[in-house]
Design an enzyme around this catalytic site. Structure first.
Site, mmCIF file in Angstrom:
data_model
loop_
_atom_site.group_PDB
_atom_site.id
_atom_site.type_symbol
_atom_site.label_atom_id
_atom_site.label_comp_id
_atom_site.label_asym_id
_atom_site.label_seq_id
_atom_site.Cartn_x
_atom_site.Cartn_y
_atom_site.Cartn_z
ATOM 1 N N GLU A 98 -2.390 -8.939 3.362
ATOM 2 C CA GLU A 98 -2.727 -9.408 4.712
ATOM 3 C C GLU A 98 -4.216 -9.273 5.012
ATOM 4 O OE1 GLU A 98 -2.432 -5.059 5.191
ATOM 5 O OE2 GLU A 98 -1.395 -6.570 3.980
ATOM 6 N N CYS A 121 0.835 -1.197 0.000
ATOM 7 C CA CYS A 121 0.000 0.000 0.000
ATOM 8 C C CYS A 121 0.881 1.263 0.000
ATOM 9 C CB CYS A 121 -0.996 -0.029 1.160
ATOM 10 S SG CYS A 121 -2.327 1.197 0.992
ATOM 11 N N HIS A 177 -3.761 -4.852 -0.133
ATOM 12 C CA HIS A 177 -3.304 -5.396 1.145
ATOM 13 C C HIS A 177 -3.392 -6.923 1.131
ATOM 14 C CE1 HIS A 177 -3.033 -1.673 3.554
ATOM 15 N NE2 HIS A 177 -3.972 -1.234 2.742
#
Length: 202
Positions: free
Chosen positions: A184, A80, A182
């Site tokens: 994650e 990001c 993202h």
């Protein structure tokens, strides 16, 4: 087996990335100490925040020069804001210099769609990358951003997505990787990418 350094420069999203890598079984160290980057197997530059403030914090902590040095010999992943900082120059709020590891700029997204761009979008692959091993083209990943990387070298773009305009979703140049989305927060697909990155220097 060493550790993966998660760079701490006072921005959001550090712990979710750190927890994701630990969940996958990797040893990690959240650090603001440039010396610990030398000892790491790989480096992750996460982040949610503003480009110029983040760049200034990295510079103050001596991280800019050290990340540049380490990128020549070990994998680096920007996520990001972390990906945006890989570029040469950012234009969020005010002009600021980035790491310069990916030639190009970071600019406000020009689209008729609502900004920030928040949500799940599919990936179009452009160049094969070990980051995407086991990941199918068209997979959906999670984005939150209003600015996009604008690489000057098309070969550095490994994936894009569409948000009323083409968005650079992922880049790779040598040991340097970046995802605008993202991983994650992108479920099993994102975890597979983190697993792939974590295994690059093992």
């Amino acid at each position: 087996m060493g550790y993966i350094a998660v760079v701490d420069y006072d921005v959001g999203n550090l712990m979710s990335v750190n927890n994701g890598m630990k969940y996958l079984g990797f040893s990690t160290k959240v650090t603001a100490d440039p010396k610990e980057l030398e000892l790491a197997d790989a480096i992750i530059l996460p982040g949610v925040g503003a480009f110029p403030d983040a760049a200034a914090k990295l510079e103050q902590r001596g991280m800019m020069a050290e990340i540049r040095r380490q990128s020549a010999k070990k994998p680096v992943l920007g996520i990001c804001l972390g990906m945006q900082l890989l570029f040469e120059t950012g234009y969020e709020i005010r002009k600021a210099q980035g790491l310069g590891l990916i030639p190009g700029t970071v600019e406000y997204i020009q689209t008729q769609y609502k900004l920030p761009h928040i949500g799940w979008n599919s990936l179009t692959f452009h160049t094969p990358s070990p980051l995407f091993d086991g990941v199918e083209e068209g997979s959906y990943v999670y984005f939150v951003h209003s600015f996009r990387g604008m690489p000057t070298q098309p070969e550095d773009v490994i994936a894009t997505t569409d948000y009323g305009t083409e968005i650079t979703a992922a880049v790779q140049r040598g040991n340097v990787f970046g995802t605008q989305f993202h991983p994650e927060k992108s479920g099993d697909i994102g975890l597979q990418m983190l697993r792939n990155f974590g295994g690059l220097n093992r």
